[in-house]
Scaffold this motif. Structure first.
Motif, PDB file in Angstrom:
ATOM      1  N   PRO A  29       1.017  -1.198  -0.009  1.00  6.07           N
ATOM      2  CA  PRO A  29      -0.093   0.064  -0.060  1.00  6.07           C
ATOM      3  C   PRO A  29       0.838   1.308   0.235  1.00  6.07           C
ATOM      4  CG  PRO A  29      -1.065  -1.524   1.614  1.00  6.07           C
ATOM      5  CD  PRO A  29       0.659  -2.211   1.022  1.00  6.07           C
TER       6      PRO A  29
ATOM      7  N   LYS B 199      -2.777   2.927   4.684  1.00  3.46           N
ATOM      8  CA  LYS B 199      -1.667   3.176   3.317  1.00  3.46           C
ATOM      9  C   LYS B 199      -0.272   3.402   4.100  1.00  3.46           C
ATOM     10  CE  LYS B 199      -0.933   5.153  -0.656  1.00  3.46           C
ATOM     11  NZ  LYS B 199       0.468   5.120  -0.491  1.00  3.46           N
TER      12      LYS B 199
ATOM     13  N   ILE C 261      -1.826   7.517  -3.964  1.00  4.08           N
ATOM     14  CA  ILE C 261      -2.849   7.657  -2.946  1.00  4.08           C
ATOM     15  C   ILE C 261      -4.032   8.166  -3.511  1.00  4.08           C
ATOM     16  CG2 ILE C 261      -1.993  10.058  -2.636  1.00  4.08           C
ATOM     17  CD1 ILE C 261      -2.354   9.732   0.408  1.00  4.08           C
TER      18      ILE C 261
END
Length: 292
Positions: free
Chosen positions: A112, A167, A117
């Motif tokens: 991730p 993330k 993003i």
């Protein structure tokens, strides 16, 4: 003397790049923060005026800035501990002797971090969609009522925090895993022979020796989380009811929506001071913990 000149010759290209793309823009932004640089000054520099600290005073007197600051502090206060806890837990699991397929899980958990993003935020926005999202589909399948994750002011920021933690924790995990692998295994073996359990070894050996690495990871994470922008910009546009409006979002609006580049620059340096204070507090806490 020749060695010194050679060393400077090797360092000079990097210093030029840093000066051109970092030091010069920062210095220019600092100068802008003391002016009323706006759309009119952009068209004609003759309209530019020096206003001193007026931009800083105006920003600090704006209620929207304090709303953005409160949201940012909420995001940092909850998101940083969550991200560090996930990173430390994953690093401890990957460092365990019982773990299998370490290379696969290390890559999967770090994946991730290297994703875009904006693209991932769009995916999460649909995952948490009120009517068609997979998350609410799972909740309704279990008999729960669907939740308006991104449209409810009470749930919007927690949703973004969960997304940001997912993330970003892989980056911290890799650093912490490297720190764990640098701890001599003889210390754990000696403690195990002396009868120390897993929790005692973690508390008295692993965490104290991992403290410098944890400090570095904490500073990096705090600095990154204070720069909250892309997640709310893509997922909520700062709403609902400005519940996800951040300081960086406020700076973006001032600079690129209203073209008040002087106030935007002032906001950037206020954020810099805030990150500097947070870093100082982390260093002080770390020194006290080491002394204890």
């Amino acid at each position: 003397m020749k060695v010194r000149h050679a060393a400077w010759g090797f360092v000079a290209p990097a210093l030029c790049v840093i000066g051109l793309f970092f030091a010069l823009p920062v210095f220019a932004a600092l100068l802008l923060s003391f002016t009323d640089f706006d759309l009119y000054a952009l068209a004609d520099l003759g309209n530019l005026r020096f206003v001193g600290l007026a931009n800083y005073v105006e920003v600090l007197q704006t209620p929207l800035f304090w709303t953005a600051l409160a949201n940012t502090l909420y995001f940092v206060g909850v998101g940083v501990p969550l991200s560090l806890t996930l990173a430390l837990g994953a690093a401890l699991l990957l460092d365990s002797r019982l773990a299998r397929w370490k290379g696969f899980f290390r890559t999967a958990l770090f994946a991730p971090v290297v994703t875009t993003i904006v693209a991932v935020a769009v995916v999460f926005r649909y995952l948490f969609h009120t009517r068609y999202g997979l998350v609410n589909f799972g909740l309704t399948s279990l008999g729960f009522e669907p939740v308006d994750w991104l449209g409810d002011a009470d749930w919007s920021m927690p949703t973004i925090i969960v997304f940001a933690a997912w993330k970003n924790f892989g980056y911290s995990m890799i650093i912490l895993l490297a720190g764990l692998q640098a701890i001599p295994s003889e210390l754990h073996e000696a403690a195990r022979i002396d009868g120390a359990g897993a929790w005692q070894r973690l508390r008295h050996i692993t965490l104290p020796l991992l403290a410098p690495t944890l400090l570095v990871v904490s500073i990096i994470t705090v600095a990154g989380y204070f720069q909250l922008f892309a997640e709310p910009y893509v997922m909520t546009r700062g709403g609902p009811l400005q519940s996800t409006y951040s300081v960086l979002f406020y700076m973006y609006d001032e600079g690129f929506k209203w073209w008040n580049l002087g106030r935007a620059s002032a906001t950037a340096f206020l954020l810099f001071v805030l990150i500097l204070v947070a870093t100082g507090l982390l260093l002080r806490v770390s020194r006290r913990w080491s002394a204890a």
